[in-house]
Write a protein that holds these residues in place. Structure first.
Motif, PDB file in Angstrom:
ATOM      1  N   SER A 191      56.053  25.298 -31.299  1.00  0.00           N
ATOM      2  CA  SER A 191      54.660  24.887 -31.412  1.00  0.00           C
ATOM      3  C   SER A 191      54.019  24.921 -30.025  1.00  0.00           C
ATOM      4  CB  SER A 191      54.560  23.479 -32.012  1.00  0.00           C
ATOM      5  OG  SER A 191      53.214  23.093 -32.139  1.00  0.00           O
ATOM      6  N   TYR A 192      53.186  25.941 -29.795  1.00  0.00           N
ATOM      7  CA  TYR A 192      52.467  26.094 -28.531  1.00  0.00           C
ATOM      8  C   TYR A 192      50.986  26.260 -28.833  1.00  0.00           C
ATOM      9  CZ  TYR A 192      57.153  27.426 -26.897  1.00  0.00           C
ATOM     10  OH  TYR A 192      58.488  27.454 -26.617  1.00  0.00           O
ATOM     11  N   ASP A 193      50.158  25.530 -28.117  1.00  0.00           N
ATOM     12  CA  ASP A 193      48.712  25.628 -28.319  1.00  0.00           C
ATOM     13  C   ASP A 193      48.036  25.708 -26.950  1.00  0.00           C
ATOM     14  OD1 ASP A 193      46.105  25.520 -29.072  1.00  0.00           O
ATOM     15  OD2 ASP A 193      46.258  23.699 -30.269  1.00  0.00           O
ATOM     16  N   LEU A 194      47.649  26.913 -26.563  1.00  0.00           N
ATOM     17  CA  LEU A 194      46.991  27.124 -25.272  1.00  0.00           C
ATOM     18  C   LEU A 194      45.634  27.787 -25.460  1.00  0.00           C
ATOM     19  CD1 LEU A 194      49.981  28.313 -23.041  1.00  0.00           C
ATOM     20  CD2 LEU A 194      48.984  26.040 -23.219  1.00  0.00           C
ATOM     21  N   ARG A 195      44.909  27.375 -26.486  1.00  0.00           N
ATOM     22  CA  ARG A 195      43.606  27.977 -26.753  1.00  0.00           C
ATOM     23  C   ARG A 195      42.544  27.456 -25.786  1.00  0.00           C
ATOM     24  NH1 ARG A 195      42.918  26.140 -32.716  1.00  0.00           N
ATOM     25  NH2 ARG A 195      44.024  24.368 -31.806  1.00  0.00           N
ATOM     26  N   ASN A 196      41.618  28.339 -25.476  1.00  0.00           N
ATOM     27  CA  ASN A 196      40.434  27.965 -24.711  1.00  0.00           C
ATOM     28  C   ASN A 196      39.260  28.053 -25.671  1.00  0.00           C
ATOM     29  OD1 ASN A 196      38.442  27.516 -22.821  1.00  0.00           O
ATOM     30  ND2 ASN A 196      38.414  29.643 -22.127  1.00  0.00           N
ATOM     31  N   ILE A 197      39.018  26.962 -26.399  1.00  0.00           N
ATOM     32  CA  ILE A 197      38.077  27.061 -27.505  1.00  0.00           C
ATOM     33  C   ILE A 197      36.722  26.477 -27.165  1.00  0.00           C
ATOM     34  CG2 ILE A 197      40.010  26.855 -29.111  1.00  0.00           C
ATOM     35  CD1 ILE A 197      38.914  24.130 -29.839  1.00  0.00           C
ATOM     36  N   ASP A 198      35.726  26.904 -27.902  1.00  0.00           N
ATOM     37  CA  ASP A 198      34.373  26.381 -27.776  1.00  0.00           C
ATOM     38  C   ASP A 198      34.300  25.110 -28.623  1.00  0.00           C
ATOM     39  OD1 ASP A 198      31.718  25.797 -27.803  1.00  0.00           O
ATOM     40  OD2 ASP A 198      31.051  27.860 -28.040  1.00  0.00           O
ATOM     41  N   TYR A 375      48.746  36.970 -44.154  1.00  0.00           N
ATOM     42  CA  TYR A 375      47.299  36.762 -44.223  1.00  0.00           C
ATOM     43  C   TYR A 375      46.707  36.800 -42.819  1.00  0.00           C
ATOM     44  CZ  TYR A 375      42.748  34.584 -45.003  1.00  0.00           C
ATOM     45  OH  TYR A 375      41.405  34.339 -45.031  1.00  0.00           O
ATOM     46  N   GLU A 376      45.713  37.660 -42.633  1.00  0.00           N
ATOM     47  CA  GLU A 376      45.066  37.830 -41.326  1.00  0.00           C
ATOM     48  C   GLU A 376      43.565  37.690 -41.500  1.00  0.00           C
ATOM     49  OE1 GLU A 376      44.133  41.572 -38.360  1.00  0.00           O
ATOM     50  OE2 GLU A 376      46.191  41.365 -39.122  1.00  0.00           O
ATOM     51  N   THR A 377      42.952  36.910 -40.607  1.00  0.00           N
ATOM     52  CA  THR A 377      41.503  36.750 -40.657  1.00  0.00           C
ATOM     53  C   THR A 377      40.967  36.466 -39.263  1.00  0.00           C
ATOM     54  OG1 THR A 377      39.697  35.522 -41.720  1.00  0.00           O
ATOM     55  CG2 THR A 377      41.640  34.260 -41.136  1.00  0.00           C
ATOM     56  N   PRO A 378      39.782  37.011 -38.910  1.00  0.00           N
ATOM     57  CA  PRO A 378      39.180  36.660 -37.626  1.00  0.00           C
ATOM     58  C   PRO A 378      38.747  35.211 -37.646  1.00  0.00           C
ATOM     59  CG  PRO A 378      37.666  37.978 -38.928  1.00  0.00           C
ATOM     60  CD  PRO A 378      38.958  37.957 -39.674  1.00  0.00           C
ATOM     61  N   LYS A 379      38.704  34.586 -36.481  1.00  0.00           N
ATOM     62  CA  LYS A 379      38.364  33.176 -36.411  1.00  0.00           C
ATOM     63  C   LYS A 379      37.295  32.943 -35.351  1.00  0.00           C
ATOM     64  CE  LYS A 379      40.363  28.570 -35.992  1.00  0.00           C
ATOM     65  NZ  LYS A 379      41.538  27.788 -35.583  1.00  0.00           N
ATOM     66  N   LEU A 380      36.274  32.180 -35.733  1.00  0.00           N
ATOM     67  CA  LEU A 380      35.190  31.873 -34.813  1.00  0.00           C
ATOM     68  C   LEU A 380      35.638  30.755 -33.890  1.00  0.00           C
ATOM     69  CD1 LEU A 380      32.331  32.542 -34.029  1.00  0.00           C
ATOM     70  CD2 LEU A 380      31.519  30.904 -35.721  1.00  0.00           C
ATOM     71  N   VAL A 381      36.137  31.134 -32.703  1.00  0.00           N
ATOM     72  CA  VAL A 381      36.697  30.157 -31.776  1.00  0.00           C
ATOM     73  C   VAL A 381      35.853  30.060 -30.517  1.00  0.00           C
ATOM     74  CG1 VAL A 381      38.689  29.616 -30.346  1.00  0.00           C
ATOM     75  CG2 VAL A 381      39.023  30.449 -32.649  1.00  0.00           C
ATOM     76  N   ASN A 382      35.563  31.183 -29.905  1.00  0.00           N
ATOM     77  CA  ASN A 382      34.814  31.173 -28.657  1.00  0.00           C
ATOM     78  C   ASN A 382      33.643  32.127 -28.804  1.00  0.00           C
ATOM     79  OD1 ASN A 382      33.949  31.130 -25.990  1.00  0.00           O
ATOM     80  ND2 ASN A 382      36.031  30.845 -25.222  1.00  0.00           N
ATOM     81  N   VAL A 383      32.455  31.599 -29.093  1.00  0.00           N
ATOM     82  CA  VAL A 383      31.335  32.436 -29.497  1.00  0.00           C
ATOM     83  C   VAL A 383      30.464  32.896 -28.339  1.00  0.00           C
ATOM     84  CG1 VAL A 383      31.222  31.396 -31.774  1.00  0.00           C
ATOM     85  CG2 VAL A 383      29.885  30.411 -29.922  1.00  0.00           C
ATOM     86  N   ALA A 384      30.650  32.309 -27.176  1.00  0.00           N
ATOM     87  CA  ALA A 384      29.702  32.562 -26.088  1.00  0.00           C
ATOM     88  C   ALA A 384      29.910  33.926 -25.444  1.00  0.00           C
ATOM     89  CB  ALA A 384      29.841  31.480 -25.024  1.00  0.00           C
ATOM     90  N   TYR A 385      28.812  34.644 -25.232  1.00  0.00           N
ATOM     91  CA  TYR A 385      28.841  35.901 -24.474  1.00  0.00           C
ATOM     92  C   TYR A 385      28.737  35.541 -23.004  1.00  0.00           C
ATOM     93  CZ  TYR A 385      27.412  40.419 -22.597  1.00  0.00           C
ATOM     94  OH  TYR A 385      27.330  41.566 -21.859  1.00  0.00           O
ATOM     95  N   ARG A 386      29.672  36.009 -22.198  1.00  0.00           N
ATOM     96  CA  ARG A 386      29.651  35.681 -20.760  1.00  0.00           C
ATOM     97  C   ARG A 386      29.166  36.886 -19.961  1.00  0.00           C
ATOM     98  NH1 ARG A 386      35.247  32.247 -19.791  1.00  0.00           N
ATOM     99  NH2 ARG A 386      34.812  30.613 -21.312  1.00  0.00           N
ATOM    100  N   GLY A 387      28.155  36.719 -19.251  1.00  0.00           N
ATOM    101  CA  GLY A 387      27.594  37.791 -18.443  1.00  0.00           C
ATOM    102  C   GLY A 387      26.431  37.288 -17.614  1.00  0.00           C
ATOM    103  N   LYS A 388      25.545  38.198 -17.243  1.00  0.00           N
ATOM    104  CA  LYS A 388      24.331  37.863 -16.499  1.00  0.00           C
ATOM    105  C   LYS A 388      24.627  37.020 -15.266  1.00  0.00           C
ATOM    106  CE  LYS A 388      21.386  38.179 -20.589  1.00  0.00           C
ATOM    107  NZ  LYS A 388      20.400  37.494 -21.456  1.00  0.00           N
ATOM    108  N   GLY A 389      25.545  37.495 -14.452  1.00  0.00           N
ATOM    109  CA  GLY A 389      25.812  36.845 -13.180  1.00  0.00           C
ATOM    110  C   GLY A 389      26.888  35.785 -13.224  1.00  0.00           C
ATOM    111  N   ARG A 390      27.320  35.365 -14.396  1.00  0.00           N
ATOM    112  CA  ARG A 390      28.366  34.347 -14.470  1.00  0.00           C
ATOM    113  C   ARG A 390      29.736  34.918 -14.119  1.00  0.00           C
ATOM    114  NH1 ARG A 390      27.919  31.536 -20.169  1.00  0.00           N
ATOM    115  NH2 ARG A 390      29.583  30.272 -19.265  1.00  0.00           N
ATOM    116  N   LEU A 391      29.930  36.204 -14.368  1.00  0.00           N
ATOM    117  CA  LEU A 391      31.171  36.895 -14.044  1.00  0.00           C
ATOM    118  C   LEU A 391      30.819  38.207 -13.362  1.00  0.00           C
ATOM    119  CD1 LEU A 391      32.966  36.537 -17.512  1.00  0.00           C
ATOM    120  CD2 LEU A 391      33.344  35.091 -15.528  1.00  0.00           C
TER     121      LEU A 391
END
Length: 475
Positions: A191-198, A375-391
């Motif tokens: 059991s490992y949980d290293l998610r970076n979630i919103d 069973y495979e399904t996409p998951k809404l975990v991190n919705v933010a678009y990162r850009g515009k000078g942040r990276l």
């Protein structure tokens, strides 16, 4: 010289001791390969004849199978749809030799030209198979023991991994799974949980589903929300998207729940699905129809509370035995089809395939029991678009291409079927806990003799990497 002889004698004793341990539990390891093409055969069935002991091959064609000592004089069977079947006594099994299977196809004309009236179209065969479900699925209570592997990842690495031993109780096809099906997590292997979630997005969804307050993420501030509240929301989201109840009691368990209102494979199946007969293959020396699943006049919808799971088209394959119309295997996908679902799927998940499912069944005592579920399904975990000078440009491209989109895979392999009423009654009297996410102590002795799904080589590397990152995280 005496010392050399002593060392050899000691080594011989140790070898005999290890051999005696090995004979207490035979461990079979091998690879199954297509004889003519030389490619691995994925999802081949590997089992002990007339028992429920078995496993399947991974994407590399490899398997590992624990065989109890009381079955060591039995017969090993290796089979796959469209191939010849290998049967060999375990006493003669040679694990050093790779297993090769030949392709085998039945004659479609030979099957269709028979004296008795039989459906000749894919739609007709599928409808007949659904009519036969009460006869082919279990009609009384049973339990199954199995292995669960739950993975969550983005396009480059695993973020979450759970491996558990589970027990499933089912009262039989005639009763509603919603009322009578139970699940218990017996043991946890990893059991490992290293998610970076919103977490704010999840928290907003939680509030919107469980209170009268309707909020937007931009109106929430992290420093005003207790960490315990965020954790509660995250666990709620994990369970509603990935809980085992969703697999067993939901619409995607289409055969078991065919009697439910608005079932995918219910009375109105041909309004949302069409079935085209492709060919007739052979499975374990029996003829089996291979039928293509295609779209129909209406979209497919799952009716999921709080999630827009509508506007899909179905595609895939279903395999149905010629002799008794029992369904052996379903390969099923739901693809975004409506304009709204296409836009949503691309923006949130970067894919048009929203649900991918494989279910195989094992025949035991003239009934078809679940054997393997993917069973495979996409998951809404991190919705933010990162850009515009942040990276910087390179980090932005990598994040939005490889790290932003998550998906979940759940695999279940059942290796034991229990029909004894007294044993079932005894287990039902204990406490049952279906939460795959709650931690449990690791029991090495239990896992040393428990059949698991063998990871693919790719997954093995990703799991090893996740293990290292989890160790660093703890430090």
């Amino acid at each position: 010289m005496l010392q050399v002889h002593y060392k050899k004698y000691l080594a011989l004793i140790l070898l005999c001791f290890c051999t005696s341990l090995a004979f207490a539990q035979m461990v079979l390891k091998n690879k199954v390969t297509d004889f003519s093409k030389g490619i691995p055969i994925e999802s081949a069935s590997v089992y002990i004849k007339n028992t429920t002991i078995g496993t399947i091959t991974n994407s590399d064609g490899k398997f590992v199978l624990q065989v109890p000592k009381e079955n060591m004089k039995d017969t090993l069977v290796v089979s796959s749809i469209g191939y010849s079947t290998l049967k060999t006594p375990l006493e003669e099994y040679d694990g050093s030799l790779e297993i090769y299977l030949d392709e085998e196809v039945a004659s479609l004309e030979e099957v269709l030209i028979v004296g008795e009236p039989r459906p000749k179209t894919g739609n007709g065969i599928m409808v007949r198979a659904l009519e036969r479900l009460p006869r082919n699925l279990p009609d009384s209570s049973y339990m199954q023991k199995g292995f669960l592997r739950h993975k969550e990842r983005n396009k480059i690495e695993f973020k979450w991994l759970i491996e558990s031993a589970i027990t499933v109780y089912d009262s039989g096809f005639a009763s509603a799974s919603k009322d009578h099906l139970k699940i218990n997590v017996d043991q946890v292997r990893k059991s490992y949980d290293l998610r970076n979630i919103d977490s704010l997005f999840t928290y907003r969804s939680y509030l919107n589903q469980n209170s009268y307050r309707k909020l937007k993420s931009k109106n929430l501030k992290r420093d005003t929300i207790k960490t315990a509240s965020l954790v509660k929301a995250i666990k709620w989201n994990d369970k509603r998207v990935n809980g085992l109840q969703n697999i067993f009691q939901g619409k995607l368990n289409m055969l078991r729940n065919a009697n439910n209102a608005k079932a995918l494979f219910g009375d109105g199946i041909l309004e949302t699905h069409q079935f085209e007969l492709d060919t007739v293959l052979v499975d374990n020396e029996r003829k089996i129809y291979k039928i293509k699943i295609t779209k129909s006049a209406e979209f497919v919808g799952l009716g999921t509370k709080g999630i827009y799971n509508e506007g899909f088209e179905a595609n895939g394959w279903v395999y149905i035995y010629w002799d008794n119309y029992a369904i052996k295997k379903i390969e099923y996908e739901l693809v975004a089809a409506s304009k709204q679902q296409k836009i949503r799927s691309k923006r949130l998940f970067d894919t048009q395939v929203n649900h991918k499912l494989v279910i195989t069944y094992k025949e035991y005592k003239d009934k078809m029991y679940p054997n393997y579920i993917y069973y495979e399904t996409p998951k809404l975990v991190n919705v933010a678009y990162r850009g515009k000078g942040r990276l910087d440009e390179e980090e932005e491209a990598r994040y939005n291409r490889e790290e932003r989109y998550y998906y979940t895979v759940q695999e279940i392999l059942f290796s034991e079927i229990i029909l004894d009423k007294e044993e079932i009654k005894t287990e039902l009297q204990g406490e049952w806990d279906e939460d795959i996410f709650s931690p449990k102590p690791y029991n090495k002795e239990f896992w040393d003799t428990y059949n698991i799904l063998l990871e693919s080589e790719e997954d093995q590397k990703l799991i090893q990497d996740l293990t290292r990152r989890a160790s660093l995280f703890k430090e």
